[in-house]
Design an enzyme around this catalytic site. Structure first.
Site, PDB file in Angstrom:
ATOM      1  N   CYS A   1     -40.601  -8.100  -4.124  1.00  0.00           N
ATOM      2  CA  CYS A   1     -41.924  -8.056  -3.469  1.00  0.00           C
ATOM      3  C   CYS A   1     -42.054  -8.997  -2.274  1.00  0.00           C
ATOM      4  O   CYS A   1     -42.780  -8.706  -1.329  1.00  0.00           O
ATOM      5  CB  CYS A   1     -43.060  -8.262  -4.469  1.00  0.00           C
ATOM      6  SG  CYS A   1     -42.975  -9.787  -5.409  1.00  0.00           S
TER       7      CYS A   1
ATOM      8  N   LYS B   1     -44.638  -8.057 -18.737  1.00  0.00           N
ATOM      9  CA  LYS B   1     -45.389  -8.537 -17.579  1.00  0.00           C
ATOM     10  C   LYS B   1     -46.522  -7.559 -17.338  1.00  0.00           C
ATOM     11  O   LYS B   1     -46.301  -6.401 -16.956  1.00  0.00           O
ATOM     12  CB  LYS B   1     -44.470  -8.609 -16.363  1.00  0.00           C
ATOM     13  CG  LYS B   1     -45.154  -9.079 -15.101  1.00  0.00           C
ATOM     14  CD  LYS B   1     -44.141  -9.241 -13.984  1.00  0.00           C
ATOM     15  CE  LYS B   1     -44.794  -9.747 -12.714  1.00  0.00           C
ATOM     16  NZ  LYS B   1     -43.825  -9.857 -11.627  1.00  0.00           N
TER      17      LYS B   1
ATOM     18  N   LYS C   1     -46.203 -12.596 -19.937  1.00  0.00           N
ATOM     19  CA  LYS C   1     -46.885 -13.083 -18.737  1.00  0.00           C
ATOM     20  C   LYS C   1     -48.082 -12.208 -18.429  1.00  0.00           C
ATOM     21  O   LYS C   1     -47.917 -10.981 -18.414  1.00  0.00           O
ATOM     22  CB  LYS C   1     -45.882 -13.043 -17.580  1.00  0.00           C
ATOM     23  CG  LYS C   1     -46.447 -13.400 -16.246  1.00  0.00           C
ATOM     24  CD  LYS C   1     -45.427 -13.137 -15.182  1.00  0.00           C
ATOM     25  CE  LYS C   1     -46.109 -13.356 -13.841  1.00  0.00           C
ATOM     26  NZ  LYS C   1     -45.383 -12.881 -12.748  1.00  0.00           N
TER      27      LYS C   1
HETATM   28  C1  PBG Z   1     -42.976 -11.439  -8.554  1.00  0.00           C
HETATM   29  C2  PBG Z   1     -43.781 -12.405  -9.345  1.00  0.00           C
HETATM   30  C3  PBG Z   1     -45.185 -12.548  -9.430  1.00  0.00           C
HETATM   31  C4  PBG Z   1     -45.419 -13.671 -10.235  1.00  0.00           C
HETATM   32  C5  PBG Z   1     -44.175 -14.144 -10.636  1.00  0.00           C
HETATM   33  N1  PBG Z   1     -43.190 -13.336 -10.093  1.00  0.00           N
HETATM   34  C6  PBG Z   1     -46.265 -11.835  -8.741  1.00  0.00           C
HETATM   35  C7  PBG Z   1     -46.613 -10.441  -9.065  1.00  0.00           C
HETATM   36  O1  PBG Z   1     -46.095  -9.796  -9.982  1.00  0.00           O
HETATM   37  O2  PBG Z   1     -47.440  -9.937  -8.311  1.00  0.00           O
HETATM   38  C8  PBG Z   1     -46.772 -14.240 -10.559  1.00  0.00           C
HETATM   39  C9  PBG Z   1     -46.756 -15.677 -10.997  1.00  0.00           C
HETATM   40  C10 PBG Z   1     -48.091 -16.321 -10.995  1.00  0.00           C
HETATM   41  O3  PBG Z   1     -49.143 -15.683 -10.823  1.00  0.00           O
HETATM   42  O4  PBG Z   1     -48.103 -17.542 -11.169  1.00  0.00           O
HETATM   43  N2  PBG Z   1     -43.103 -10.122  -8.886  1.00  0.00           N
END
Ligand code: PBG
Length: 310
Positions: A104, A181, A234
């Site tokens: 990303c 996630k 997460k």
């Molecule tokens: C990358 C990623 C994200 C986070 C960790 N790795 C962002 C997302 O998925 O948009 C979020 C971590 C946080 O909010 O502290 N994909």
């Protein structure tokens, strides 16, 4: 130390660090008080301080200055995370380095995978996405990362990375899967920090539905069978039930990510005078640990270390 005990060992915490190109840079992130974007030289000073506080684990995130539709800068040797891991390992061989593996930050559209060419529709093109993720993970392994941590939520990402690492004699490099996630609102401040917001659509096509615990458990099971050494849930606080179920069901090393939005809420309340920072962080960390997390990724780690040292 106030009479709030944080029941955690510092070696169970992972501190997130954002790294960008440049020199002498320590750029504040407006949405996340006390969190910065570091250039590699200043990041070394920061890690020296973290080490003296007793923090042993860090996870690196890129702030990429070059992006394209196919994320090709993710697996190029000018990747800032690649260069930083080399430096970190030269200076602090005993710091355990985790590297987030995602696309990303490297795609112009801000999605975590390469997209099929469908005018602003979010359809992940799986094969090139897995190949880009595996190449990025291999680059980080070559630099000396102890763990690579795929967070793109691409189907089969753990297997693809494990196979590529093994074929290249990196059997010893471990994988922490962002297994469960969720498509969460709590990532807002992070996307500001990493400049990685989707330019159209959202991530609900590849991140998990917050209302569906069964899919989360299935994803965790799949990651374990594909070779994840550590699985992760997460965000943490709205998903304590998932952490607990995962730990009870699989008894695998379980990490929880106390994400940016959770951190920003705490900080906003501290600023407004609603609560005492140390006490509320103790309550939060203890709850995540009680749910069953063995490892907690948290922006509070630096302060926790300070409090525990007092
Ligand atoms: C990358 C990623 C994200 C986070 C960790 N790795 C962002 C997302 O998925 O948009 C979020 C971590 C946080 O909010 O502290 N994909």
């Amino acid at each position: 130390m106030k009479n709030t005990k944080i029941n955690i060992k510092l070696n169970q915490l992972i501190y997130p660090l954002f790294v960008k190109n440049g020199n002498s840079a320590k750029e504040p992130i407006l949405s996340m008080e006390e969190v910065y974007r570091f250039s590699p030289d200043i990041l070394l000073d920061e890690v020296a301080q973290l080490k003296s506080l007793g923090i042993t684990n860090v996870i690196l995130f890129p702030v990429a200055d070059k992006k394209n539709d196919y994320a090709k800068y993710a697996y190029s040797e000018d990747n800032i995370v690649y260069k930083t891991i080399i430096l970190l390992k030269q200076n602090f061989p005993d710091i355990v380095v985790f590297a987030d593996v995602c696309l990303c930050a490297y795609t112009t559209h801000g999605h975590c995978g390469i997209l099929k060419n469908t005018n602003n529709n979010v359809a992940i093109d799986l094969e090139p996405t897995l190949s880009a993720l595996a190449k990025t993970a291999l680059l980080y392994a070559k630099a000396g990362a102890d763990y690579v941590a795929p967070s793109a939520m691409a189907k089969g990402q753990v297997r693809a990375i494990r196979e590529t690492l093994n074929e290249n004699q990196y059997q010893h490099t471990k994988i922490m899967g962002y297994s469960a996630k969720f498509a969460s609102n709590f990532y807002g401040p992070f996307r500001d920090a990493a400049n990685s917001s989707p330019q159209f659509g959202d991530r609900s096509g590849y991140q998990l539905n917050p209302a569906d615990p069964q899919v989360a458990l299935l994803k965790i099971k799949q990651d374990i069978s594909q070779g994840a050494d550590v699985i992760m849930v997460k965000p943490a606080l709205s998903y304590l039930d998932i952490i607990q179920m995962a730990k009870n069901k699989f008894n695998h090393t379980t990490a929880a990510y106390n994400v940016s939005g959770e951190y920003a809420m705490v900080k906003a309340g501290v600023r407004a005078g609603y609560w005492d920072e140390e006490k509320i962080v103790a309550e939060i960390i203890n709850s995540i640990s009680r749910a069953g997390a063995d490892i907690i990724i948290t922006y509070h780690a630096r302060n926790i270390a300070k409090w525990l040292n007092e």
